[in-house]
Design a protein around this motif. Structure first.
Motif, mmCIF file in Angstrom:
data_model
loop_
_atom_site.group_PDB
_atom_site.id
_atom_site.type_symbol
_atom_site.label_atom_id
_atom_site.label_comp_id
_atom_site.label_asym_id
_atom_site.label_seq_id
_atom_site.Cartn_x
_atom_site.Cartn_y
_atom_site.Cartn_z
ATOM 1 N N VAL A 185 0.842 -1.193 0.000
ATOM 2 C CA VAL A 185 0.000 0.000 0.000
ATOM 3 C C VAL A 185 0.881 1.249 0.000
ATOM 4 O O VAL A 185 0.636 2.188 -0.765
ATOM 5 N N LEU A 186 1.912 1.261 0.818
ATOM 6 C CA LEU A 186 2.816 2.413 0.827
ATOM 7 C C LEU A 186 3.521 2.565 -0.509
ATOM 8 O O LEU A 186 3.737 3.694 -0.976
ATOM 9 N N ALA A 187 3.890 1.454 -1.128
ATOM 10 C CA ALA A 187 4.529 1.521 -2.440
ATOM 11 C C ALA A 187 3.599 2.181 -3.453
ATOM 12 O O ALA A 187 4.030 3.006 -4.259
ATOM 13 N N ALA A 247 8.446 -2.523 11.587
ATOM 14 C CA ALA A 247 8.791 -1.098 11.619
ATOM 15 C C ALA A 247 10.253 -0.815 11.277
ATOM 16 O O ALA A 247 10.528 0.114 10.510
ATOM 17 N N PRO A 248 11.231 -1.573 11.798
ATOM 18 C CA PRO A 248 12.623 -1.284 11.420
ATOM 19 C C PRO A 248 12.883 -1.448 9.921
ATOM 20 O O PRO A 248 13.609 -0.653 9.322
ATOM 21 N N VAL A 249 12.281 -2.469 9.311
ATOM 22 C CA VAL A 249 12.429 -2.658 7.868
ATOM 23 C C VAL A 249 11.823 -1.471 7.129
ATOM 24 O O VAL A 249 12.440 -0.898 6.220
ATOM 25 N N LEU A 250 10.640 -1.079 7.515
ATOM 26 C CA LEU A 250 9.968 0.033 6.843
ATOM 27 C C LEU A 250 10.749 1.336 7.021
ATOM 28 O O LEU A 250 10.916 2.099 6.074
ATOM 29 N N GLN A 251 11.239 1.602 8.212
ATOM 30 C CA GLN A 251 11.985 2.840 8.442
ATOM 31 C C GLN A 251 13.264 2.886 7.614
ATOM 32 O O GLN A 251 13.602 3.925 7.048
ATOM 33 N N LEU A 252 13.980 1.757 7.523
ATOM 34 C CA LEU A 252 15.187 1.737 6.695
ATOM 35 C C LEU A 252 14.815 1.887 5.221
ATOM 36 O O LEU A 252 15.501 2.589 4.470
ATOM 37 N N ALA A 253 13.727 1.272 4.797
ATOM 38 C CA ALA A 253 13.287 1.405 3.404
ATOM 39 C C ALA A 253 12.974 2.862 3.081
ATOM 40 O O ALA A 253 13.384 3.374 2.030
ATOM 41 N N LEU A 254 12.269 3.542 3.965
ATOM 42 C CA LEU A 254 11.939 4.955 3.744
ATOM 43 C C LEU A 254 13.201 5.819 3.741
ATOM 44 O O LEU A 254 13.357 6.710 2.896
ATOM 45 N N ILE A 278 12.629 -1.514 -0.061
ATOM 46 C CA ILE A 278 12.093 -2.518 0.858
ATOM 47 C C ILE A 278 12.928 -3.791 0.786
ATOM 48 O O ILE A 278 13.286 -4.366 1.819
ATOM 49 N N LEU A 279 13.249 -4.225 -0.423
ATOM 50 C CA LEU A 279 14.074 -5.427 -0.577
ATOM 51 C C LEU A 279 15.437 -5.242 0.092
ATOM 52 O O LEU A 279 15.916 -6.133 0.796
ATOM 53 N N TYR A 280 16.042 -4.088 -0.130
ATOM 54 C CA TYR A 280 17.315 -3.778 0.526
ATOM 55 C C TYR A 280 17.176 -3.843 2.043
ATOM 56 O O TYR A 280 18.017 -4.426 2.735
ATOM 57 N N ALA A 281 16.119 -3.258 2.568
ATOM 58 C CA ALA A 281 15.913 -3.239 4.019
ATOM 59 C C ALA A 281 15.709 -4.646 4.575
ATOM 60 O O ALA A 281 16.176 -4.960 5.671
ATOM 61 N N PHE A 282 15.029 -5.514 3.835
ATOM 62 C CA PHE A 282 14.888 -6.901 4.268
ATOM 63 C C PHE A 282 16.255 -7.567 4.392
ATOM 64 O O PHE A 282 16.508 -8.325 5.331
ATOM 65 N N LYS A 283 17.139 -7.286 3.458
ATOM 66 C CA LYS A 283 18.488 -7.846 3.522
ATOM 67 C C LYS A 283 19.264 -7.242 4.694
ATOM 68 O O LYS A 283 19.874 -7.956 5.481
ATOM 69 N N ALA A 284 19.226 -5.927 4.805
ATOM 70 C CA ALA A 284 20.017 -5.232 5.825
ATOM 71 C C ALA A 284 19.554 -5.540 7.241
ATOM 72 O O ALA A 284 20.370 -5.734 8.140
ATOM 73 N N ILE A 285 18.252 -5.592 7.468
ATOM 74 C CA ILE A 285 17.717 -5.772 8.816
ATOM 75 C C ILE A 285 17.539 -7.248 9.177
ATOM 76 O O ILE A 285 17.884 -7.670 10.280
#
Length: 124
Positions: A39-41, A76-83, A97-104
């Motif tokens: 939805v945010l995307a 929330a941490p994934v979303l915050q890093l994605a933003l 978002i994909l990057y944040a999934f990897k990073a977090i």
């Protein structure tokens, strides 16, 4: 809890329809609402492509909405890093978002997108 769609968020952010805005305001003041990544995307895509809004303004508006006491999101941490990444890099929000999934979370991401792949390699 109520799952909301992109149009609900867009009406809230754009305040372009008084009747719908009143309904959104009432809903969010009385009920916990849940926002999914997809939805945010869609919201970000519409704000960028249709309303020609700049990234900094998109992020400011989205953060105000997400910080409402009755708004909850997925991880929330994934979303915050994605933003954050979206604001700093020349990547689509979905790639962020994909990057944040990897990073977090350490989730492996396979991509042919060179910009995303290079950013993921920075983690390794």
């Amino acid at each position: 809890m109520v799952l909301i769609d992109a149009n609900v968020i867009l009406r809230s952010l754009l305040n372009d329809n008084a009747e719908m805005m009143a309904k959104v305001g009432h809903l969010i003041s009385k009920t916990k609402v849940f926002v999914r990544y997809e939805v945010l995307a869609e919201v970000i895509y519409v704000l960028e492509k249709v309303y020609k809004m700049e990234k900094k303004d998109i992020l400011a508006n989205i953060n105000v909405f997400l910080n409402h006491k009755n708004v909850t999101t997925e991880n929330a941490p994934v979303l915050q890093l994605a933003l954050k990444t979206y604001g700093e890099k020349n990547l689509d929000f979905v790639d962020c978002i994909l990057y944040a999934f990897k990073a977090i979370l350490g989730v492996n991401v396979f991509t042919f997108d060179k910009k995303l792949d290079n950013l993921i390699k920075e983690i390794l």
